[in-house]
Each structure stands twice: as structure tokens, then as C-alpha cells.
Design an enzyme around this catalytic site. Structure first.
Site, PDB file in Angstrom:
ATOM      1  CG  ASP A  22      -1.976   0.976   1.152  1.00 24.71           C
ATOM      2  OD1 ASP A  22      -2.325   1.553   0.142  1.00 24.71           O
ATOM      3  OD2 ASP A  22      -2.611   1.460   2.111  1.00 24.71           O
ATOM      4  CG  ASN A  70      -7.375  -2.439  -6.087  1.00 20.83           C
ATOM      5  OD1 ASN A  70      -6.411  -3.422  -5.886  1.00 20.83           O
ATOM      6  ND2 ASN A  70      -7.806  -1.680  -5.193  1.00 20.83           N
TER       7      ASN A  70
HETATM    8  C1  FPP Z   1      -1.843  -0.135  -3.368  1.00 15.95           C
HETATM    9  O1  FPP Z   1      -1.245   1.395  -3.193  1.00 15.95           O
HETATM   10  C2  FPP Z   1      -1.436  -0.836  -4.281  1.00 15.95           C
HETATM   11  C3  FPP Z   1      -2.134  -1.185  -5.328  1.00 15.95           C
HETATM   12  C4  FPP Z   1      -3.328  -1.480  -5.400  1.00 15.95           C
HETATM   13  C5  FPP Z   1      -1.231  -2.004  -6.583  1.00 15.95           C
HETATM   14  C6  FPP Z   1      -0.170  -2.738  -6.324  1.00 15.95           C
HETATM   15  C7  FPP Z   1       0.444  -3.034  -7.513  1.00 15.95           C
HETATM   16  C8  FPP Z   1       1.928  -3.073  -7.703  1.00 15.95           C
HETATM   17  C9  FPP Z   1       2.955  -2.714  -6.427  1.00 15.95           C
HETATM   18  C10 FPP Z   1       2.583  -3.108  -9.130  1.00 15.95           C
HETATM   19  C11 FPP Z   1       2.038  -4.552  -9.526  1.00 15.95           C
HETATM   20  C12 FPP Z   1       2.381  -5.786  -8.770  1.00 15.95           C
HETATM   21  C13 FPP Z   1       3.045  -6.960  -9.282  1.00 15.95           C
HETATM   22  C14 FPP Z   1       2.979  -8.190  -8.423  1.00 15.95           C
HETATM   23  C15 FPP Z   1       3.705  -6.861 -10.582  1.00 15.95           C
HETATM   24  P1  FPP Z   1      -2.543   2.500  -3.486  1.00 15.95           P
HETATM   25  O2  FPP Z   1      -2.718   2.701  -4.882  1.00 15.95           O
HETATM   26  O3  FPP Z   1      -3.731   2.378  -2.600  1.00 15.95           O
HETATM   27  O4  FPP Z   1      -1.791   3.674  -2.727  1.00 15.95           O
HETATM   28  P2  FPP Z   1      -2.279   4.856  -1.972  1.00 15.95           P
HETATM   29  O5  FPP Z   1      -3.178   4.279  -0.528  1.00 15.95           O
HETATM   30  O6  FPP Z   1      -1.332   5.765  -1.740  1.00 15.95           O
HETATM   31  O7  FPP Z   1      -3.550   5.655  -2.876  1.00 15.95           O
END
Ligand code: FPP
Length: 242
Positions: A22, A70
């Protein structure tokens, strides 16, 4: 590998770590960059942390990449995440194979666009004979959905007359979860400052140690991983005993 690794007790390395990655969005916006830039950095962290876990002898690593919720994000962000998944597999699959890493997917990949679905299937197929380490990637994954799917299958069996309620065991349910092949997580790590589970492996983490940190996922490096494992090693796990 950083010096801090020597602090760790080699006899008490978690067998299974799961991570809620996250903070990508906040990491990017604080730099006046689009959220997708944060996800790209997040993907680079995935590469590094998989390698660190492998070197530390962690046999199972589960990463929450895309939840059932998501899909509610703007289409461009969903597309960017799907694109990163494809890039990750294309760039890393040979390396994962060389290191004996089996890729497994947690979640229902049928609604994924064709390209990411095909690449995910390829990653699973081309690594299915490997067993040095397992990398579970949660894609369109939700813990409640996982339990619902398992329950539906058990009800089907009962409807076909193959199962009686009184014969139902926990093992039968666990065999139908995406993680049936491995141990429950010993340690759940959530970077990004929130202290919640967000529907990740809600059945499997019943006795896992939880580690929360304000560090955002794009900044979560090997030193942070070692800090989390160090914290885990200082816990007293009783599993309901004394
Ligand atoms: C949450 O941060 C993260 C995600 C929803 C996506 C995670 C994906 C990756 C790290 C890249 C791809 C993964 C692989 C395995 C290739 P957020 O967007 O909710 O952050 P925020 O809370 O700061 O908005």
C-alpha cells in the site's frame, strides 16, 4: 544484502510472508507525479523484495497486487496496473524460473483483459514444476470471495450427494482455498500507514503476526523487510496456548 541481516535468527525465518503493498498513490502524488508512476516504483519493489525473500530462505511469499475492489479505480489506473503485471512477467519470468520460483495466482482471473490473463497463465504454466519458492500473486483477489467460492463448491458436493454436513472438516474447506498448497502466513506486512487487513487472506491469517509501518510501499526496501522480520522474531507466538 544489508548488514542488518546478521541480526536475524536463521532458525526462525518465517516460512510464509504476505504483504499488502500500500501507498503507491500517495508516494507518487507527494512528488507531483501520476499515481501510475507510484505503481511502477511499486513494481520495482516487488522485484527487489522477491529477491530478498529468496535469499533469506522465505519459501512462500504472497503479494496483494489487485483486489476485487480495485476495479472501482479510474479505468486508466486499472489499465496501468494490468500493464505493469504484463511487464513484470515479461521482464522477470526467466529470472524466476532460474531461481526455481513457482508463480501461483490467488483470485479469479477470468475477468482480466486478454493480454494480462494470457501472461499470468503462461507464468503459472512455465513455473509449475518448480518448488524452491512459491510466489502467490493476488489478482482480482478478495478473501470473502475466496471463502464464498470454496463454500459454493462444498454445497455442490453436498447437492451431488458426495458430502454430508456432519462429515465436513476444516481441511476440506482449506483444500479449496487458493493457498491450499502451502502453510498459513507467519507474518503479514502492511506498509503505507493504514492498520487494516482490507480483505486479504482473512481466513489464512488467523494466527499470523501483523506488522504495520508508515513507510510507503515504493520505499519498502530490503532493510525494511529485515526490520519486519526482526520484529516478528521478537514476538511470542502461542497459537492459543500458554
Ligand atoms: C496500493 O497502493 C497498491 C495497489 C493497488 C497496487 C499494487 C501493485 C503493484 C505494486 C505493481 C504490480 C504488482 C506486481 C505483482 C507486478 P494505493 O494505490 O492504494 O496507494 P495509496 O493508498 O497511496 O493511494
Amino acid at each position: 544484502m544489508t548488514d542488518q541481516i546478521h541480526r536475524l535468527d536463521k532458525e526462525n525465518i518465517p516460512k510464509h510472508i504476505c504483504i499488502i503493498m500500500d501507498g503507491n498513490g500517495r508516494w507518487a502524488t507527494s512528488r507531483m507525479m501520476p499515481r501510475s508512476f507510484g505503481h511502477k516504483k511499486g513494481m520495482e519493489r516487488v522485484v527487489e523484495i522477491v529477491e530478498s525473500c529468496r535469499k533469506l530462505g522465505i519459501k512462500h511469499l504472497s503479494l496483494y497486487a489487485f483486489s476485487t475492489e480495485n476495479w472501482k479505480r479510474p479505468k486508466a489506473e486499472v489499465n496501468a496496473l494490468m500493464g505493469l503485471l504484463v511487464s513484470y512477467i515479461r521482464a522477470q519470468l526467466n529470472r524466476l524460473i532460474d531461481h526455481g520460483v513457482r508463480v501461483r495466482i490467488m483470485g479469479d482471473i477470468t475477468p482480466l483483459p486478454e493480454l494480462p490473463r494470457a501472461e499470468v497463465l503462461r507464468a503459472m504454466e512455465e513455473t509449475q514444476h518448480l518448488s524452491d519458492m512459491t510466489l502467490n500473486i493476488g489478482i482480482n483477489y478478495g478473501g470473502r470471495d475466496e471463502i464464498l467460492h470454496a463454500t459454493r463448491e462444498l454445497v455442490h458436493r453436498a447437492e451431488r450427494g458426495e458430502l454430508k454436513a456432519s462429515d465436513l472438516t476444516r481441511e476440506m474447506l482449506e483444500d479449496l482455498l487458493y493457498t491450499s498448497h502451502g502453510p498459513d502466513p507467519d507474518l503479514l506486512i502492511r506498509p503505507g500507514g493504514e492498520q487494516r487487513i482490507s480483505n486479504f487472506m482473512i481466513y489464512q491469517i488467523a494466527y499470523s503476526e501483523l506488522y504495520f509501518t508508515d513507510v510507503l510501499w515504493p520505499d519498502f526496501d530490503e532493510a525494511q523487510l529485515i526490520k519486519a522480520i526482526d520484529s516478528y522474531q521478537n514476538r511470542n507466538r502461542r497459537f492459543g496456548g500458554v
